[in-house]
Design a protein around this motif. Structure first.
Motif, mmCIF file in Angstrom:
data_model
loop_
_atom_site.group_PDB
_atom_site.id
_atom_site.type_symbol
_atom_site.label_atom_id
_atom_site.label_comp_id
_atom_site.label_asym_id
_atom_site.label_seq_id
_atom_site.Cartn_x
_atom_site.Cartn_y
_atom_site.Cartn_z
ATOM 1 N N LEU A 1 -0.010 4.142 15.666
ATOM 2 C CA LEU A 1 -0.081 2.897 15.311
ATOM 3 C C LEU A 1 0.489 2.607 14.027
ATOM 4 O O LEU A 1 1.344 1.711 13.664
ATOM 5 C CB LEU A 1 -1.551 2.348 14.851
ATOM 6 N N GLU A 2 0.639 3.844 12.960
ATOM 7 C CA GLU A 2 1.515 3.623 11.857
ATOM 8 C C GLU A 2 3.009 3.831 12.121
ATOM 9 O O GLU A 2 3.873 2.991 11.561
ATOM 10 C CB GLU A 2 1.058 4.922 11.162
ATOM 11 N N LYS A 3 3.317 4.626 13.444
ATOM 12 C CA LYS A 3 4.754 4.604 13.490
ATOM 13 C C LYS A 3 5.146 3.082 13.973
ATOM 14 O O LYS A 3 6.211 2.555 13.806
ATOM 15 C CB LYS A 3 4.951 5.481 14.682
ATOM 16 N N GLU A 4 4.414 2.506 14.856
ATOM 17 C CA GLU A 4 4.514 1.214 15.470
ATOM 18 C C GLU A 4 4.615 0.030 14.339
ATOM 19 O O GLU A 4 5.538 -0.778 14.482
ATOM 20 C CB GLU A 4 3.206 0.841 16.570
ATOM 21 N N LEU A 5 3.867 0.141 13.241
ATOM 22 C CA LEU A 5 3.944 -0.651 12.230
ATOM 23 C C LEU A 5 5.058 -0.578 11.363
ATOM 24 O O LEU A 5 5.844 -1.501 10.934
ATOM 25 C CB LEU A 5 2.473 -0.277 11.205
ATOM 26 N N LEU A 6 5.755 0.844 11.150
ATOM 27 C CA LEU A 6 6.679 0.936 10.609
ATOM 28 C C LEU A 6 7.939 0.347 11.183
ATOM 29 O O LEU A 6 8.875 -0.336 10.734
ATOM 30 C CB LEU A 6 6.804 2.358 10.446
ATOM 31 N N GLU A 7 7.941 0.652 12.663
ATOM 32 C CA GLU A 7 8.807 -0.241 13.360
ATOM 33 C C GLU A 7 8.964 -1.697 13.432
ATOM 34 O O GLU A 7 10.000 -2.393 13.064
ATOM 35 C CB GLU A 7 8.867 0.397 14.698
ATOM 36 N N TYR A 8 7.691 -2.092 13.242
ATOM 37 C CA TYR A 8 7.556 -3.610 13.052
ATOM 38 C C TYR A 8 7.952 -4.146 11.816
ATOM 39 O O TYR A 8 8.550 -5.091 11.813
ATOM 40 C CB TYR A 8 5.967 -4.010 13.322
ATOM 41 N N GLN A 9 7.708 -3.499 10.751
ATOM 42 C CA GLN A 9 8.200 -3.776 9.493
ATOM 43 C C GLN A 9 9.605 -3.718 9.135
ATOM 44 O O GLN A 9 10.153 -4.521 8.736
ATOM 45 C CB GLN A 9 7.251 -2.995 8.254
#
Length: 337
Positions: free
Chosen positions: A132-140
């Motif tokens: 989820l953290e990786k996906e959040l970073l990609e989203y940001q």
């Protein structure tokens, strides 16, 4: 005799409660020998997590079965644990039996049981959290790209109307970033300064092209119209939810610390930091460059102007950073394209 029986019953009940918690825990638990690090017990959660059976774990060391990816670091950690009695890793890679690497939170405590010292390791799978953290970073990252593209598009709107203003905005942005960097501001703040500078004159699209390109000095009425560009720019940007003070920076970049600026004659700390930086960068670029109705006065005159206004019109820290950028670091404006 009765007291001894009661104590024995209480001890058995306590052991039974602990065993139930141990077996049903939703975190992995390992019990290690304090002296050797050999696994003495393992609960079902950890066997499922690592893919080993309980019998495969009992009597082995974590680094012996290959679960600890970095054996040297694991041995060092074990030494620290025996000395301090506690160790924690917020993100530790473990290797499953099938060679898959998983991320876990790893907490170990040493404590006494019936006169003996043992080590309990609590292991929580954080792989989903890491995902989820990786996906959040990609989203940001994607959002940041979109914001940059949006700001670039807005900046280019004025270029089509008035190429001079477009070039001015880019040069102000370049200097503003140099000033903010010299001030050791956080990267996030510097990025906000850059974006605000790129659109600080966006409100000029509401001004007649004849006024923007007029080859002679403007009348008082025309100056008043031109000054309205800060409010117009603010009105265009205020509903965009930037993670920076962009709309306010655009509105305030002609405000001055002594209240002599416009549009609202605010003073001192009420002027936001981004606007203070823009105010200095904008003044230096505008004074040193040619305008349609006058020749530029050059960098030296522009730097003298902000130095004279330091701590009265302009923020002294911003002025000092700007002077250092030019006089010590040898900064020059990028050429107009």
């Amino acid at each position: 005799m009765t007291n001894d029986l009661n104590k024995e019953q209480l001890a058995k009940q306590s052991e039974l409660r602990y065993r139930r918690l141990f077996e049903t825990a939703q975190d992995g638990i390992l019990i290690l020998d304090f002296q050797t690090g050999v696994i003495q017990d393992a609960n079902p959660f950890i066997t499922n997590l690592l893919g080993f059976t309980r019998d495969e774990l009992i009597g082995k060391e974590l680094w012996e079965i290959g679960a600890m990816v970095d054996k040297a670091a694991a041995l060092t950690a074990f030494t620290v644990l025996k000395d301090k009695g506690y160790i924690r890793y917020e993100d530790l890679p473990l290797k499953r039996k099938d060679e898959e690497i998983i991320n876990v939170e790893f907490i170990s405590n040493a404590y006494g049981v019936n006169g003996d010292r043992v080590i309990q390791c609590n292991i929580r799978d954080i792989s989903d959290r890491k995902k989820l953290e990786k996906e959040l970073l990609e989203y940001q990252h994607s959002v940041n790209i979109s914001m940059n593209e949006m700001v670039d598009t807005l900046a280019n709107v004025i270029v089509a109307r008035d190429p001079y203003t477009g070039g001015h905005q880019k040069r102000v942005a370049n200097l503003a970033v140099a000033i903010a960097t010299e001030m050791n501001l956080p990267i996030h703040t510097i990025e906000g300064v850059r974006m605000a500078a790129l659109v600080h004159d966006i409100g000029k699209i509401s001004i007649s092209a004849e006024i923007l390109t007029k080859p002679i000095a403007l009348s008082n009425f025309e100056v008043a119209m031109l000054r309205n560009h800060v409010q117009a720019g603010y009105d265009m940007l205020k509903h965009i939810h930037f993670p920076w003070n962009i709309a306010q920076a655009v509105l305030q970049h002609h405000e001055r610390l002594d209240g002599s600026g416009y549009p609202n004659a605010i003073k001192g700390d009420i002027v936001c930091e981004e606007a203070r930086i823009l105010g200095v960068a904008d003044t230096v670029e505008a004074m040193s460059s040619d305008r349609p109705y006058r020749k530029g006065k050059g960098i030296d005159a522009a730097l003298e102007e902000i130095a004279m206004g330091s701590d009265k019109l302009f923020d002294a820290d911003v002025v000092n950073a700007c002077l250092k950028v030019f006089k010590v670091d040898g900064y020059t404006f990028p050429p107009l394209i």
